[in-house]
Design an enzyme around this catalytic site. Structure first.
Site: not given
Length: 319
Positions: A197, A204, A286, A289
């Site tokens: 990130h 996200d 995830e 993500h």
């Protein structure tokens, strides 16, 4: 949350990018060099790239590294060196919904996260444009993207690391990691000392059915609900059912976990498919993500704060 292993060595090229700059943070140095466990790497300068274009100009130090470093460099310091190539997502596509969790107390650390001065989504311009294209596809189906997190400064990652090393702080366990021992968060890859990130091209994100019925806000201190519980029992979120809540530290959050079936499976597959068509790669651990490839800054971890752009040139047209 996750990162991808790489050392933090290599010479930092002093690069001054872009034109506009915000006031610098009070400090900007970041903690040490550590292993990275992020699933994103690769790429040169992508669409929109760097240089004198319009967009976000962040406050970082004089040592912004651009490519070529062995394991990724941290852009640090308190100078007014402009970093071009970033934009507010709202300026590129105002229809994408935003629920910037880390600017609130509804986080796994139980407080707003360091570096999130305002609840705005900042991304590299190529990533923002790609989200715009994905949003156009979804709007035709009566759906919208909703982002939970976008660019994340290194100081926020450092906050996560400090929290993970404090075994006494378990206040949010029942909601975010009910079946995981906090002592294993590093070993299991839920927390790392670097995050993709911070390179600016990771988001996200989830899906929301339109018309939107916004969920109520979290009230600090209220009883927590297991993030793996059925949707109707979890904390209310206007997201469609994805099988778990956002930031749920549990194997059930793995995108292809075979226990996730029915509507939740279809929703995960739809989100991944629409974003993949625009260049985003999902992190398998995830479902929320995604990283845009190729990344404009594949080896740089920025540390300017998250806040609205007060002064900017007119945004370039969206392609």
């Amino acid at each position: 949350m996750q990162g991808n292993a790489a050392g933090a060595r290599g010479a930092v090229a002093a690069v001054v990018l872009g034109a506009l700059a915000l006031a610098p943070p009070a400090g900007g140095a970041v903690a040490g060099s550590a292993a990275v466990r992020e699933a994103a790497s690769g790429g040169g300068v992508g669409d929109g790239g760097v240089g004198g274009g319009s967009g976000f100009a962040g406050a970082v130090g004089s040592g912004a590294a651009l490519g070529g470093t062995a394991g990724g460099a941290v852009a640090e310091g308190a100078g007014r060196a402009g970093v071009g190539g970033f934009a507010e997502l709202r300026a590129v596509d105002p229809t994408v919904l935003q629920e910037m969790r880390y600017a609130t107390a509804h986080t796994f650390v139980g407080t707003p996260v360091d570096g999130y001065r305002e609840p705005v989504c900042l991304l590299t311009r190529p990533a923002a444009r790609a989200l715009h294209r994905a949003q156009a596809r979804l709007l035709r189906r009566g759906l919208s993207l909703k982002v939970y997190d976008c660019y994340r400064p290194q100081r926020a990652v450092d906050h996560f690391v400090r929290w993970a090393r404090d075994p006494a702080d378990q206040r949010m366990k029942a909601g975010f990691y009910p079946r995981v021992d906090k002592a294993r968060l590093f070993a299991d890859g839920y927390v790392a000392e670097r995050s993709g990130h911070s390179r600016g091209s990771t988001v996200d994100v989830t899906l929301v059915r339109l018309p939107r019925d916004p969920a109520r806000p979290y009230v600090p201190g209220e009883p927590l609900v297991d993030c793996t519980a059925p949707r109707e029992k979890r904390f209310p979120d206007d997201s469609v059912d994805m099988g778990t809540g956002f930031d749920c530290f549990d194997p059930l959050s793995h995108t292809d976990d075979p226990r996730v079936r029915g509507a939740a499976r279809a929703n995960r597959d739809l989100l991944r498919g629409v974003l993949a068509a625009e260049g985003f790669v999902n992190l398998p651990e995830e479902w929320w993500h995604f990283t845009y490839r190729p990344e404009p800054f594949p080896d740089t971890y920025f540390d300017f704060p998250v806040e609205a752009v007060r002064s900017r040139r007119a945004p370039a047209s969206v392609r």
